[in-house]
Design a protein around this motif. Structure first.
Motif, PDB file in Angstrom:
ATOM      1  N   LYS A 139       3.212  -8.623   2.334  1.00 30.60           N
ATOM      2  CA  LYS A 139       2.075  -8.664   1.411  1.00 30.60           C
ATOM      3  C   LYS A 139       2.537  -8.415  -0.024  1.00 30.60           C
ATOM      4  O   LYS A 139       2.084  -9.077  -0.963  1.00 30.60           O
ATOM      5  CB  LYS A 139       1.048  -7.605   1.828  1.00 30.60           C
ATOM      6  CG  LYS A 139      -0.357  -7.847   1.294  1.00 30.60           C
ATOM      7  CD  LYS A 139      -1.346  -6.882   1.942  1.00 30.60           C
ATOM      8  CE  LYS A 139      -2.752  -7.101   1.383  1.00 30.60           C
ATOM      9  NZ  LYS A 139      -3.726  -6.158   1.985  1.00 30.60           N
TER      10      LYS A 139
ATOM     11  N   ILE B 251       3.920   4.441  10.752  1.00 28.88           N
ATOM     12  CA  ILE B 251       3.360   3.172  11.224  1.00 28.88           C
ATOM     13  C   ILE B 251       4.395   2.386  12.017  1.00 28.88           C
ATOM     14  O   ILE B 251       5.601   2.586  11.873  1.00 28.88           O
ATOM     15  CB  ILE B 251       2.810   2.314  10.061  1.00 28.88           C
ATOM     16  CG1 ILE B 251       3.913   1.970   9.055  1.00 28.88           C
ATOM     17  CG2 ILE B 251       1.659   3.032   9.371  1.00 28.88           C
ATOM     18  CD1 ILE B 251       3.451   1.068   7.912  1.00 28.88           C
ATOM     19  N   GLU B 252       3.904   1.480  12.870  1.00 27.84           N
ATOM     20  CA  GLU B 252       4.806   0.706  13.704  1.00 27.84           C
ATOM     21  C   GLU B 252       5.490  -0.402  12.906  1.00 27.84           C
ATOM     22  O   GLU B 252       5.104  -0.729  11.799  1.00 27.84           O
ATOM     23  CB  GLU B 252       4.074   0.128  14.918  1.00 27.84           C
ATOM     24  CG  GLU B 252       2.910  -0.762  14.587  1.00 27.84           C
ATOM     25  CD  GLU B 252       1.574  -0.030  14.627  1.00 27.84           C
ATOM     26  OE1 GLU B 252       0.567  -0.710  14.904  1.00 27.84           O
ATOM     27  OE2 GLU B 252       1.535   1.183  14.386  1.00 27.84           O
ATOM     28  N   ASP B 253       6.486  -0.996  13.546  1.00 24.88           N
ATOM     29  CA  ASP B 253       7.322  -2.002  12.884  1.00 24.88           C
ATOM     30  C   ASP B 253       6.506  -3.141  12.281  1.00 24.88           C
ATOM     31  O   ASP B 253       6.763  -3.576  11.160  1.00 24.88           O
ATOM     32  CB  ASP B 253       8.328  -2.588  13.882  1.00 24.88           C
ATOM     33  CG  ASP B 253       9.337  -1.560  14.359  1.00 24.88           C
ATOM     34  OD1 ASP B 253       9.123  -0.359  14.093  1.00 24.88           O
ATOM     35  OD2 ASP B 253      10.331  -1.957  14.988  1.00 24.88           O
ATOM     36  N   GLY B 254       5.534  -3.630  13.060  1.00 31.07           N
ATOM     37  CA  GLY B 254       4.745  -4.773  12.597  1.00 31.07           C
ATOM     38  C   GLY B 254       4.001  -4.481  11.306  1.00 31.07           C
ATOM     39  O   GLY B 254       3.881  -5.352  10.432  1.00 31.07           O
ATOM     40  N   LYS B 255       3.509  -3.257  11.172  1.00 25.59           N
ATOM     41  CA  LYS B 255       2.768  -2.894   9.957  1.00 25.59           C
ATOM     42  C   LYS B 255       3.693  -2.722   8.762  1.00 25.59           C
ATOM     43  O   LYS B 255       3.310  -2.989   7.620  1.00 25.59           O
ATOM     44  CB  LYS B 255       1.951  -1.635  10.211  1.00 25.59           C
ATOM     45  CG  LYS B 255       0.745  -1.881  11.124  1.00 25.59           C
ATOM     46  CD  LYS B 255      -0.144  -0.650  11.238  1.00 25.59           C
ATOM     47  CE  LYS B 255      -1.367  -0.953  12.098  1.00 25.59           C
ATOM     48  NZ  LYS B 255      -2.257   0.234  12.253  1.00 25.59           N
TER      49      LYS B 255
ATOM     50  N   TYR C  37       6.056   4.845   5.873  1.00 31.42           N
ATOM     51  CA  TYR C  37       6.642   3.952   6.859  1.00 31.42           C
ATOM     52  C   TYR C  37       7.056   4.683   8.137  1.00 31.42           C
ATOM     53  O   TYR C  37       7.259   4.053   9.178  1.00 31.42           O
ATOM     54  CB  TYR C  37       7.854   3.234   6.268  1.00 31.42           C
ATOM     55  CG  TYR C  37       7.506   2.099   5.318  1.00 31.42           C
ATOM     56  CD1 TYR C  37       6.189   1.695   5.116  1.00 31.42           C
ATOM     57  CD2 TYR C  37       8.502   1.412   4.629  1.00 31.42           C
ATOM     58  CE1 TYR C  37       5.871   0.659   4.256  1.00 31.42           C
ATOM     59  CE2 TYR C  37       8.197   0.363   3.767  1.00 31.42           C
ATOM     60  CZ  TYR C  37       6.888  -0.003   3.580  1.00 31.42           C
ATOM     61  OH  TYR C  37       6.582  -1.040   2.724  1.00 31.42           O
TER      62      TYR C  37
ATOM     63  N   VAL D 128       1.774   3.734   1.858  1.00 31.54           N
ATOM     64  CA  VAL D 128       1.740   4.219   3.238  1.00 31.54           C
ATOM     65  C   VAL D 128       3.111   4.776   3.605  1.00 31.54           C
ATOM     66  O   VAL D 128       4.135   4.354   3.076  1.00 31.54           O
ATOM     67  CB  VAL D 128       1.353   3.088   4.226  1.00 31.54           C
ATOM     68  CG1 VAL D 128      -0.095   2.676   4.020  1.00 31.54           C
ATOM     69  CG2 VAL D 128       2.274   1.874   4.068  1.00 31.54           C
TER      70      VAL D 128
ATOM     71  N   SER E  40       6.452  -4.491   8.363  1.00 33.73           N
ATOM     72  CA  SER E  40       6.731  -5.882   7.995  1.00 33.73           C
ATOM     73  C   SER E  40       5.576  -6.493   7.220  1.00 33.73           C
ATOM     74  O   SER E  40       5.781  -7.195   6.213  1.00 33.73           O
ATOM     75  CB  SER E  40       7.008  -6.721   9.250  1.00 33.73           C
ATOM     76  OG  SER E  40       8.170  -6.281   9.912  1.00 33.73           O
ATOM     77  N   LYS E  41       4.366  -6.222   7.673  1.00 33.60           N
ATOM     78  CA  LYS E  41       3.182  -6.765   7.007  1.00 33.60           C
ATOM     79  C   LYS E  41       3.051  -6.222   5.588  1.00 33.60           C
ATOM     80  O   LYS E  41       2.713  -6.963   4.656  1.00 33.60           O
ATOM     81  CB  LYS E  41       1.931  -6.429   7.813  1.00 33.60           C
ATOM     82  CG  LYS E  41       0.661  -7.070   7.267  1.00 33.60           C
ATOM     83  CD  LYS E  41      -0.533  -6.763   8.170  1.00 33.60           C
ATOM     84  CE  LYS E  41      -1.806  -7.405   7.618  1.00 33.60           C
ATOM     85  NZ  LYS E  41      -2.983  -7.114   8.487  1.00 33.60           N
ATOM     86  N   ASP E  42       3.338  -4.930   5.406  1.00 33.64           N
ATOM     87  CA  ASP E  42       3.247  -4.315   4.081  1.00 33.64           C
ATOM     88  C   ASP E  42       4.257  -4.943   3.125  1.00 33.64           C
ATOM     89  O   ASP E  42       3.940  -5.243   1.967  1.00 33.64           O
ATOM     90  CB  ASP E  42       3.491  -2.808   4.201  1.00 33.64           C
ATOM     91  CG  ASP E  42       3.175  -2.069   2.913  1.00 33.64           C
ATOM     92  OD1 ASP E  42       1.984  -1.983   2.550  1.00 33.64           O
ATOM     93  OD2 ASP E  42       4.117  -1.587   2.254  1.00 33.64           O
TER      94      ASP E  42
ATOM     95  N   ASP F  83       0.847  -1.194   0.000  1.00 31.46           N
ATOM     96  CA  ASP F  83       0.000   0.000   0.000  1.00 31.46           C
ATOM     97  C   ASP F  83       0.883   1.245   0.000  1.00 31.46           C
ATOM     98  O   ASP F  83       2.040   1.207   0.435  1.00 31.46           O
ATOM     99  CB  ASP F  83      -0.892   0.030   1.244  1.00 31.46           C
ATOM    100  CG  ASP F  83      -1.985  -1.033   1.181  1.00 31.46           C
ATOM    101  OD1 ASP F  83      -2.602  -1.183   0.122  1.00 31.46           O
ATOM    102  OD2 ASP F  83      -2.191  -1.708   2.215  1.00 31.46           O
TER     103      ASP F  83
END
Length: 250
Positions: free
Chosen positions: A134, A123-127, A120, A118, A129-131, A116
């Motif tokens: 994905k 947003i937090e680390d987990g998000k 970086y 977004v 990593s998720k981005d 997405d």
């Protein structure tokens, strides 16, 4: 007790020559070290590349849109440009598999622009990593292999991004020359923004629909690059062919 040392003229000359040689050697090593201070890096950690030592790298970000990517590819083909790097958003790539396939088929390098669009930094680390994860899945399904480069979607990043990207096996790529083509300032202004490019520079351009003037500016940009005698390479080729520059990120 006093000691006296007597040097003849030849010995004194040799000592002076040795001291001069030592001084210039130390100066050379100092300047070489200074030139290679890391840019966009964590201290003693992962680095983000923004330029190299030689050649020139055109990079194109594509995060959204349906109509501007192919005219860019058409222009590159018409101008016989063999090397460029496209940073693709996973969401966009998922919706445009045919264009992704064409980029690969025509021999251009693909880097990742997350999934997405977004920031970086927000947003937090987990998000983060998720981005990245994905986006990885998308390119895996599209059979795009060996992606080693990552660009933060908005261009904003900190040492967290560098560390997370490193864990996933990516080198973060920034730029030294910003065309500002997404602002649509006029074809001549885009060309002027890129005109200062020198060997080793990474140039930021866009092939998203927001960049309405890039395709028309591109032939003039390429003409200027040729006049300077600069060779176009992918970012990976630039990194492989010489010392990459980076800078400390707090």
């Amino acid at each position: 007790m006093n000691f006296f040392f007597v040097l003849n003229g030849k010995a004194l000359k040799n000592v002076i020559l040795i001291l001069i040689a030592a001084f210039f050697t130390a100066w050379f090593l100092y300047m070489e070290n200074l030139a290679q201070i890391p840019v966009f890096s964590t201290k003693d950690g992962p680095k983000a590349v923004y330029r190299g030592e030689k050649d020139l790298a055109l990079t194109f970000n594509i995060g959204w849109g349906d109509v501007k990517a192919e005219p860019i590819l058409d222009t590159l083909k018409k101008e016989n440009v063999k090397s460029a790097t496209f940073f693709l958003g996973g969401s966009w790539a998922e919706q445009h598999p045919d264009i992704v396939s064409r980029i690969v088929k025509e021999g251009y390098e693909i880097g990742m622009l997350g999934y997405d669009y977004v920031d970086y930094m927000d947003i937090e680390d987990g998000k983060i990593s998720k981005d990245i994860s994905k986006a990885q899945e998308v390119f895996k399904k599209l059979n795009v292999k060996d992606i080693k480069l990552l660009r933060a979607p908005t261009g904003h990043f900190d040492k967290r991004t560098l560390n997370i990207a490193h864990r996933y096996g990516y080198t973060v790529v920034h730029w030294r020359i910003d065309s500002k083509d997404w602002k649509n300032p006029g074809i001549n202004k885009i060309v002027e923004n890129v005109k200062t490019a020198q060997k080793g520079d990474i140039i930021l351009l866009h092939a998203s629909d927001s960049a309405k003037q890039t395709a028309k500016a591109l032939p003039l940009i390429l003409e200027n690059i040729r006049q300077k005698g600069l060779k176009l390479v992918s970012v990976s080729e630039m990194i492989a062919n010489g010392e990459a520059h980076s800078k400390e990120i707090k």
